[in-house]
Design an enzyme around this catalytic site. Sequence first.
Site, PDB file in Angstrom:
ATOM      1  N   CYS A  35      46.870  38.919  34.677  1.00 25.87           N
ATOM      2  CA  CYS A  35      45.562  38.867  35.334  1.00 25.87           C
ATOM      3  C   CYS A  35      44.767  40.156  35.120  1.00 25.87           C
ATOM      4  O   CYS A  35      43.666  40.297  35.628  1.00 25.87           O
ATOM      5  CB  CYS A  35      45.718  38.622  36.833  1.00 25.87           C
ATOM      6  SG  CYS A  35      46.357  36.999  37.193  1.00 25.87           S
ATOM      7  N   ASP A  37      45.394  43.319  36.202  1.00 26.69           N
ATOM      8  CA  ASP A  37      45.690  44.446  37.099  1.00 26.69           C
ATOM      9  C   ASP A  37      47.044  44.230  37.732  1.00 26.69           C
ATOM     10  O   ASP A  37      47.379  43.112  38.101  1.00 26.69           O
ATOM     11  CB  ASP A  37      44.714  44.499  38.290  1.00 26.69           C
ATOM     12  CG  ASP A  37      43.282  44.672  37.887  1.00 26.69           C
ATOM     13  OD1 ASP A  37      42.963  45.681  37.271  1.00 26.69           O
ATOM     14  OD2 ASP A  37      42.490  43.773  38.222  1.00 26.69           O
ATOM     15  N   CYS A  61      42.022  49.195  35.413  1.00 30.24           N
ATOM     16  CA  CYS A  61      40.857  49.983  35.015  1.00 30.24           C
ATOM     17  C   CYS A  61      40.752  51.252  35.874  1.00 30.24           C
ATOM     18  O   CYS A  61      41.585  51.515  36.742  1.00 30.24           O
ATOM     19  CB  CYS A  61      39.604  49.144  35.208  1.00 30.24           C
ATOM     20  SG  CYS A  61      39.417  48.633  36.913  1.00 30.24           S
ATOM     21  N   CYS A 105      39.675  45.640  43.237  1.00 32.70           N
ATOM     22  CA  CYS A 105      40.682  46.705  43.122  1.00 32.70           C
ATOM     23  C   CYS A 105      41.052  47.228  44.511  1.00 32.70           C
ATOM     24  O   CYS A 105      42.227  47.508  44.785  1.00 32.70           O
ATOM     25  CB  CYS A 105      40.159  47.864  42.277  1.00 32.70           C
ATOM     26  SG  CYS A 105      39.786  47.385  40.590  1.00 32.70           S
TER      27      CYS A 105
END
Length: 293
Positions: A35, A37, A61, A105
């Site tokens: 996915c 992350d 990221c 995130c």
Amino acid sequence: MWEYTDKVREHFFNPRNVGEIENPDGVGEVGSLACGDALKLTFKLDKDGKIEEAKFKTFGCASAIATSSVLTELIKGKTLDEAAKVTNRDIANYLGGLPEQKMHCSVMGREALEAAIENYQGGGKKKHELEGRVVCTCFGVTDKEIERVIRENNLTTVEDVTNYCKAGGGCGGCRGEIEKIIDKIQGDKAKEMPVAAPLRASGLTNIQKIQLIQQTINEQIKPALRAHGGNIELIDVEGDKVIVAFRGMCAQCKLAEFTMKDVVEAKLREFVSKELFVEEDKESALQPHNHLE
Ligand code: FES
């Protein structure tokens, strides 16, 4: 190129507490490489039950690394009860904000923390139990998780939900169901409003007025438009001006002007206030609605 705050850059270039604790008291692993992350959080408690050490390993990221770094800083020195109160908003706020498209995130950080606490309390239970029914099979997101990000972050569109938990950002097959969950929560919230029937804007605060407008759109207007493949989104309220954007079939419909007056404005005047008038936000209607990258 994303607009990152100085704090995000700082935590990305100098992440704190990178690595993995040997013989940790709690381990939380969330996300998956498939996915895009993944985050592994480990912590160790001191003799008073406070988090003495926390470390992370993240694949992702700049925002994923910065949010993981901040998470470890935020929970150190806290008891597990205190740490459990850390929300994804706390993480994002600490960083001075994140681009909306990267808010997932911060949610991943909060999930890893919950998984690690669960792991400790469950005596080393490995798997973080997914609560609820999987709605988005592309990203494995359940109805409970979608409801939670909507409530905690006051989300109103499918795009918001995609930004916060990725659901809806793949094949798009779950977007209709996400929309229903949003409508249900918006409806619940509006019902909780301390306003006596009949509902009228006179005497309402601005927030109550906006909630009532949203409730009327959800309950009185959207069902009528959806029956013809269309939809509508509340963009803003400026005094008595209600700015909305048509979606789906309504966005291309030649009769949109009539729908705006005869359906949208008429309903809002009937259920909220006779003073209201409606304008279409053409610019927003032209925007693409999937921002996940
Ligand atoms: S099932 Fe949710 S995006 Fe594919």
